[in-house]
Design an enzyme around this catalytic site. Structure first.
Site, mmCIF file in Angstrom:
data_model
loop_
_atom_site.group_PDB
_atom_site.id
_atom_site.type_symbol
_atom_site.label_atom_id
_atom_site.label_comp_id
_atom_site.label_asym_id
_atom_site.label_seq_id
_atom_site.Cartn_x
_atom_site.Cartn_y
_atom_site.Cartn_z
ATOM 1 N N SER A 26 2.046 3.293 10.273
ATOM 2 C CA SER A 26 0.902 4.321 10.783
ATOM 3 C C SER A 26 -0.290 3.424 10.426
ATOM 4 O O SER A 26 -0.716 2.690 9.666
ATOM 5 C CB SER A 26 0.963 5.562 9.893
ATOM 6 N N GLY A 27 -1.477 3.780 11.097
ATOM 7 C CA GLY A 27 -2.832 3.497 10.847
ATOM 8 C C GLY A 27 -3.253 2.035 10.726
ATOM 9 O O GLY A 27 -2.627 1.032 11.453
ATOM 10 N N ILE A 28 -3.655 1.756 9.396
ATOM 11 C CA ILE A 28 -4.315 0.268 9.016
ATOM 12 C C ILE A 28 -3.019 -0.557 8.850
ATOM 13 O O ILE A 28 -3.102 -1.944 9.489
ATOM 14 C CB ILE A 28 -5.400 0.462 7.859
ATOM 15 N N ASP A 47 7.699 1.500 4.902
ATOM 16 C CA ASP A 47 7.000 3.042 4.911
ATOM 17 C C ASP A 47 8.032 4.081 4.379
ATOM 18 O O ASP A 47 9.195 3.811 4.646
ATOM 19 C CB ASP A 47 6.365 3.252 6.491
ATOM 20 N N TYR A 168 -9.136 9.953 -5.670
ATOM 21 C CA TYR A 168 -9.079 9.038 -4.589
ATOM 22 C C TYR A 168 -9.861 7.719 -5.034
ATOM 23 O O TYR A 168 -9.423 6.313 -5.030
ATOM 24 C CB TYR A 168 -9.237 9.561 -3.471
ATOM 25 N N LYS A 172 -8.948 3.764 -5.962
ATOM 26 C CA LYS A 172 -9.316 2.695 -5.255
ATOM 27 C C LYS A 172 -10.152 1.687 -5.917
ATOM 28 O O LYS A 172 -10.188 0.401 -5.990
ATOM 29 C CB LYS A 172 -10.224 3.055 -3.963
ATOM 30 N N THR A 203 -7.983 6.747 11.736
ATOM 31 C CA THR A 203 -6.523 6.558 11.667
ATOM 32 C C THR A 203 -5.960 8.187 11.420
ATOM 33 O O THR A 203 -6.798 8.745 11.390
ATOM 34 C CB THR A 203 -6.098 5.848 10.590
ATOM 35 N N TRP A 262 -26.756 0.776 2.422
ATOM 36 C CA TRP A 262 -27.404 1.882 2.410
ATOM 37 C C TRP A 262 -27.273 2.677 0.875
ATOM 38 O O TRP A 262 -26.234 3.027 0.634
ATOM 39 C CB TRP A 262 -27.459 2.773 3.867
HETATM 40 P P1 NAP Z 1 -2.306 6.557 7.494
HETATM 41 O O1 NAP Z 1 -2.421 6.394 8.839
HETATM 42 O O2 NAP Z 1 -1.909 7.751 6.760
HETATM 43 O O3 NAP Z 1 -1.288 5.349 6.942
HETATM 44 C C1 NAP Z 1 -0.737 5.279 5.540
HETATM 45 C C2 NAP Z 1 0.624 5.077 5.501
HETATM 46 O O4 NAP Z 1 1.430 4.975 4.349
HETATM 47 C C3 NAP Z 1 1.297 6.208 6.148
HETATM 48 O O5 NAP Z 1 2.516 6.012 6.907
HETATM 49 C C4 NAP Z 1 2.132 6.948 4.837
HETATM 50 O O6 NAP Z 1 2.932 7.896 5.152
HETATM 51 C C5 NAP Z 1 2.427 5.690 4.104
HETATM 52 N N1 NAP Z 1 2.692 6.082 2.736
HETATM 53 C C6 NAP Z 1 2.074 7.001 2.107
HETATM 54 N N2 NAP Z 1 2.392 7.077 0.673
HETATM 55 C C7 NAP Z 1 3.738 6.304 0.649
HETATM 56 C C8 NAP Z 1 4.314 6.042 -0.223
HETATM 57 N N3 NAP Z 1 4.677 6.604 -1.412
HETATM 58 N N4 NAP Z 1 5.604 4.996 0.000
HETATM 59 C C9 NAP Z 1 5.609 4.475 1.279
HETATM 60 N N5 NAP Z 1 4.611 4.771 2.137
HETATM 61 C C10 NAP Z 1 3.606 5.687 2.083
HETATM 62 O O7 NAP Z 1 -3.635 5.906 6.646
HETATM 63 P P2 NAP Z 1 -4.689 4.923 6.886
HETATM 64 O O8 NAP Z 1 -5.837 5.473 7.131
HETATM 65 O O9 NAP Z 1 -3.919 3.423 7.748
HETATM 66 O O10 NAP Z 1 -4.495 4.123 5.367
HETATM 67 C C11 NAP Z 1 -4.006 2.979 4.953
HETATM 68 C C12 NAP Z 1 -4.727 2.552 3.506
HETATM 69 O O11 NAP Z 1 -6.290 2.253 4.148
HETATM 70 C C13 NAP Z 1 -4.739 3.472 2.571
HETATM 71 O O12 NAP Z 1 -4.488 2.920 1.408
HETATM 72 C C14 NAP Z 1 -6.172 4.095 2.616
HETATM 73 O O13 NAP Z 1 -6.595 4.695 1.270
HETATM 74 C C15 NAP Z 1 -7.037 2.952 2.993
HETATM 75 N N6 NAP Z 1 -7.964 3.382 3.566
HETATM 76 C C16 NAP Z 1 -8.252 4.017 4.757
HETATM 77 C C17 NAP Z 1 -9.607 4.554 5.388
HETATM 78 C C18 NAP Z 1 -9.814 5.249 6.395
HETATM 79 O O14 NAP Z 1 -10.838 5.708 6.763
HETATM 80 N N7 NAP Z 1 -8.667 5.522 7.220
HETATM 81 C C19 NAP Z 1 -10.727 4.036 4.783
HETATM 82 C C20 NAP Z 1 -10.644 3.203 3.509
HETATM 83 C C21 NAP Z 1 -9.397 2.902 2.878
HETATM 84 P P3 NAP Z 1 2.863 9.478 5.158
HETATM 85 O O15 NAP Z 1 2.038 9.657 6.395
HETATM 86 O O16 NAP Z 1 3.959 10.006 4.986
HETATM 87 O O17 NAP Z 1 2.042 9.842 3.848
#
Ligand code: NAP
Length: 262
Positions: A26-28, A47, A168, A172, A203, A262
């Site tokens: 998913s996502g990033i 994942d 959270y 981080k 995402t 900012w």
């Molecule tokens: P996302 O789309 O929810 O992707 C995260 C993936 O990690 C999901 O598939 C999730 O599965 C999986 N995951 C969660 N816990 C896990 C575990 N214990 N073992 C294996 N896989 C696991 O979120 P994203 O936005 O791409 O986030 C990716 C990273 O970027 C994260 O570390 C997030 O904190 C960071 N980040 C995101 C943003 C933002 O704005 N999106 C900003 C800053 C940092 P589930 O769906 O089952 O939980």
């Protein structure tokens, strides 16, 4: 001027390198995994998701002509990560690159937050990255070469206005400083470790329908006036993993549309 031996465009080439990406369903993590394949890497996709997220990533990688394997695993389980690295090396080759993007986000006021909610956040977002790095580095140290990128967040540097997510933010901040610490432990042994700290990024984590109001605020608060697209995390990840960043370790690369200015 000394002779020019550097082939600059080749610096970003990841051909025939093997990568492991957590959160690749998913996502990033998903977008970065595909981006690494587009740059020539074979990629192990890890994942915990049971939907078709990993399959979608695998299909997109197959379309690039590169190989992938899918690993259903939980980053909080040490043995699962050791097994993932073992399978990656057996099926794809020596592990050279890793991106640890698996993570969760949620919110609750600090004075009301249950201990369990705090603990789960730390287990996945901080311990999960630690265990991932440990398993990856054990293989990379044997080969004397490797590069790891951990996905932290600008929330490790700033406090998001209006979001009650002390757990959270702390997780981080922990990822950023743990990464610097690991970078220094492994600096003489061929391993580079850096973080990318994204700003608000579109995402599934933050584009759920109930987030519409919040999303508008995220856009207004970001100097560039919008959230990042996942595509915009690929360049920074490729840079930090590639020879273009051969003198870069222990760095936190903010990719935040100017937010932290900012
Ligand atoms: P996302 O789309 O929810 O992707 C995260 C993936 O990690 C999901 O598939 C999730 O599965 C999986 N995951 C969660 N816990 C896990 C575990 N214990 N073992 C294996 N896989 C696991 O979120 P994203 O936005 O791409 O986030 C990716 C990273 O970027 C994260 O570390 C997030 O904190 C960071 N980040 C995101 C943003 C933002 O704005 N999106 C900003 C800053 C940092 P589930 O769906 O089952 O939980």
């Amino acid at each position: 001027m000394s002779a020019i031996t550097l082939n600059a465009p080749k610096l970003f080439d990841l051909s025939a390198q093997v990568a492991l990406v957590t959160g690749a369903g998913s996502g990033i993590g998903q977008r970065i995994a595909i981006g690494l394949a587009q740059c020539g890497a074979d990629v192990a996709l890890l994942d915990r998701r049971s939907d078709d997220g990993l399959q979608q990533t695998a299909d997109a990688i197959a379309a690039t002509g590169r190989r992938s394997i899918s690993l259903a695993a939980d980053v909080t389980v040490k043995a699962a990560l050791a097994d993932a690295v073992l399978r990656t090396e057996k099926e794809l080759g020596p592990l050279r690159l890793a991106v640890n993007a698996a993570g969760i986000a949620n919110a609750n006021p600090a004075e009301e937050m249950a201990e369990e909610q705090f603990q789960t956040m730390m287990d996945i977002n901080l311990k999960g990255v630690f265990l991932s790095c440990q398993a990856e580095a054990q293989a990379m140290l044997k080969h004397g070469r490797g590069a790891i990128v951990n996905i932290a967040s600008m929330s490790g540097v700033i406090v998001n206005r209006g979001l009650s997510q002390c757990h959270y933010n702390a997780s981080k901040a922990g990822v950023i400083h743990m990464t610097k610490s690991m970078a220094m432990e492994w600096v003489g042994r061929g391993i580079r470790v850096n973080t990318i700290s994204p700003g608000y990024t579109a995402t599934p984590m933050n584009t759920r329908p109930e987030m519409v109001h919040q999303t508008k605020l995220f856009e207004e608060q970001t100097p560039m006036g919008r959230m990042a697209h996942v595509d915009e995390m690929v360049g920074p990840a490729v840079f930090l993993l590639s020879d273009a960043a051969s003198f870069v370790t222990g760095v936190d690369l903010l990719v935040d549309g100017g937010f932290c200015c900012w």
